[in-house]
Scaffold this motif. Structure first.
Motif, PDB file in Angstrom:
ATOM      1  N   LEU A   1       0.838  -1.194   0.000  1.00  0.00           N
ATOM      2  CA  LEU A   1       0.000   0.000   0.000  1.00  0.00           C
ATOM      3  C   LEU A   1       0.874   1.246   0.000  1.00  0.00           C
TER       4      LEU A   1
ATOM      5  N   GLU B   1      -2.884   3.423   2.556  1.00  0.00           N
ATOM      6  CA  GLU B   1      -3.018   3.158   3.986  1.00  0.00           C
ATOM      7  C   GLU B   1      -4.072   4.077   4.614  1.00  0.00           C
TER       8      GLU B   1
ATOM      9  N   GLU C   1      -7.749   3.058   6.598  1.00  0.00           N
ATOM     10  CA  GLU C   1      -8.158   3.594   7.892  1.00  0.00           C
ATOM     11  C   GLU C   1      -9.495   4.338   7.820  1.00  0.00           C
TER      12      GLU C   1
ATOM     13  N   GLN D   1      -7.555  -3.801   1.994  1.00  0.00           N
ATOM     14  CA  GLN D   1      -7.376  -4.562   3.226  1.00  0.00           C
ATOM     15  C   GLN D   1      -6.848  -5.966   2.928  1.00  0.00           C
TER      16      GLN D   1
ATOM     17  N   GLN E   1      -3.211  -5.584   2.330  1.00  0.00           N
ATOM     18  CA  GLN E   1      -2.532  -5.343   3.603  1.00  0.00           C
ATOM     19  C   GLN E   1      -2.321  -6.642   4.378  1.00  0.00           C
TER      20      GLN E   1
END
Length: 518
Positions: A84, A89, A93, A162, A165
């Motif tokens: 990412l 990122e 969030e 996600q 990640q």
């Protein structure tokens, strides 16, 4: 073969002299010792993760051990994975730009101007419109207003990021990854790792290898118990700090050597400023010639005029221009000394050749000569990739009794053969001060066509006889630029990268010596 790593700390027991990364080296050797003799390898990235270290620390330890000989064997591997970006990122969030735009809209909508004030407004608005999550009412009171088009949305961009990640990028198809890469949410990273095994000289006790055999070692005999680092005979050594010749100067040296090998004498060419008389009139170039216009020549303002001329010679030049002579009818115009006095930046080194031939004519007994010059000339050119306002001209001149066009062609063949150019063709051309005149062409094997490499001819009697040269003397001459062969030799496509303020000094430093394919 997979391994389960248990984090551990470095401890005492290994001799690691002079190593800044000694603790990491110790842990690496200890892990290899635990592998036994089965030939299993440690993977550097996994080892770094298990030890809680930065991967580069482990890589440094591997390289330190490689420098000590056959203690370990290390095989470098390359792999790619997706990571990412900082923006990606942020989306993990807080959600994607389009989802945040959707969530920011109240039931009564929001003015488009207010929506665009959000940091994510422009991109979010565009993507939400494309997804048909929102619509724009341009006729709303107070200005264009944005409303929701659906009750709820699924933030698929956040969900996909996600997955990446969590290390599950493989579950996304290539189009999805490519789209997020274009949005600068993902980046593909290449990771270089090592597979590490025990070497033939593996040991957990490391002794520093000696690099020098000293007098004390020989006297005491201690050299017998020392381990010496092998010499690397392929090492290039340290580059000495010194000056470096520009590629133009390297090629110029080669051309100069060729002329000297052929018995030529170099002419003095240190006068960049010439009078129009020596630059044009002495060469039987009429005063109304287009080349003498300000659009082609740089004239000087101060001093604007030359004051010293060989007057008897000047009168003979004036006569042959205006009335003719020596078998020529001349140009039949009113020649003026005012035009001949004008100072300029020389447009060719043939002005120097004219001066040298005039000096030769003043000798009591004529002696054959071969002259050459390589120096700068100046022309009011339009600047582009192949033209500058100044460049270097290479010129060769031979004066002797009875020279013919065949002599010129033979001399050119010898000259260009020494340059590595053997396939030549000659094409008739026109020059004001040579007759006959020839353009010289060479076959370029790379381009697969004939390209012009120079110009040549025999100086006209109207130029030579007013100087006072004997009637039977002929002069053959040829010229070419220095920049063109230099650009070809060093693979330079733009002349402004070779000469001028855009020159890369590292190119000058790195360019090899010029060896023409003779």
């Amino acid at each position: 073969k997979p391994h389960v790593f248990v984090k551990e700390e470095a401890g005492p027991g290994l001799s690691l002299p002079g190593m800044a990364d000694g603790p990491v080296v110790e842990l690496l050797l200890r892990r290899l010792e635990q592998q036994g003799g089965g030939g299993d390898a440690l993977e550097s990235l996994g080892l770094a993760t298990a030890l809680g270290l930065d991967h580069q620390q482990v890589v440094g330890a591997v390289k330190s051990l490689q420098a000590l000989g056959e203690i370990i064997e290390a095989e470098q591997l390359s792999s790619k994975h997706w990571e990412l970006t900082a923006e990606g990122e942020e989306i993990v969030e807080e959600g994607s730009h389009e989802a945040r735009i959707f969530q920011s809209l109240p039931a009564e909508g929001l003015l488009q101007s207010e929506l665009m004030k959000f940091p994510f407004g422009k991109v979010g608005f565009s993507k939400a419109m494309s997804n048909k999550w929102i619509h724009l009412d341009k006729n709303a009171s107070g200005g264009p207003r944005v409303f929701r088009s659906v009750e709820s949305v699924q933030d698929s961009v956040k969900d996909k990021l996600q997955l990446v990640q969590r290390g599950q990028a493989a579950s996304l198809d290539e189009k999805e990854k490519s789209d997020m890469k274009k949005r600068k949410l993902l980046t593909e990273v290449t990771v270089k790792t090592y597979l590490i095994r025990k070497g033939s000289a593996f040991s957990t006790t490391i002794t520093k290898q000696e690099t020098d055999l000293t007098q004390d070692m020989i006297a005491s005999g201690s050299w017998r118990d020392k381990m010496f680092k092998p010499y690397n005979f392929d090492a290039l050594g340290l580059m000495l700090d010194c000056g470096h010749l520009h590629p133009l100067m390297k090629v110029r040296t080669q051309f100069r050597q060729i002329f000297l090998e052929m018995g030529f004498t170099e002419m003095p060419t240190n006068n960049f400023i010439e009078s129009s008389f020596w630059n044009f009139d002495a060469l039987f170039q009429p005063q109304q010639h287009p080349a003498r216009d300000q659009h082609d020549t740089f004239f000087l303002l101060d001093p604007a005029e030359a004051i010293e001329f060989p007057m008897d010679y000047l009168e003979r030049v004036k006569a042959v221009h205006s009335r003719g002579g020596y078998g020529s009818q001349g140009y039949k115009y009113d020649w003026t000394i005012k035009e001949a006095k004008k100072n300029l930046l020389r447009t060719h080194t043939t002005a120097v050749s004219a001066r040298m031939l005039y000096q030769l004519a003043q000798q009591e007994v004529f002696t054959p000569v071969k002259y050459f010059s390589i120096d700068r000339v100046f022309r009011n050119e339009t600047l582009d990739a192949t033209h500058l306002a100044e460049f270097h001209q290479i010129e060769g001149v031979v004066a002797d009794y009875g020279l013919t066009l065949g002599d010129l062609m033979g001399t050119l063949k010898e000259f260009f053969t020494k340059l590595g150019i053997t396939k030549l063709r000659f094409k008739p051309a026109y020059n004001p001060y040579t007759e006959p005149s020839m353009e010289v062409f060479s076959y370029h094997t790379g381009l697969k066509k004939w390209v012009e490499v120079g110009n040549s001819g025999m100086f006209r009697p109207e130029m030579l006889l007013p100087m006072g040269l004997p009637a039977g003397v002929s002069v053959i001459a040829w010229g070419l630029s220095l920049e063109r062969p230099t650009m070809i030799k060093y693979g330079i496509n733009n002349i402004r990268e070779l000469v001028g303020h855009k020159v890369n000094l590292q190119m000058v430093y790195d360019s090899p010596i010029c060896l023409l394919d003779s």
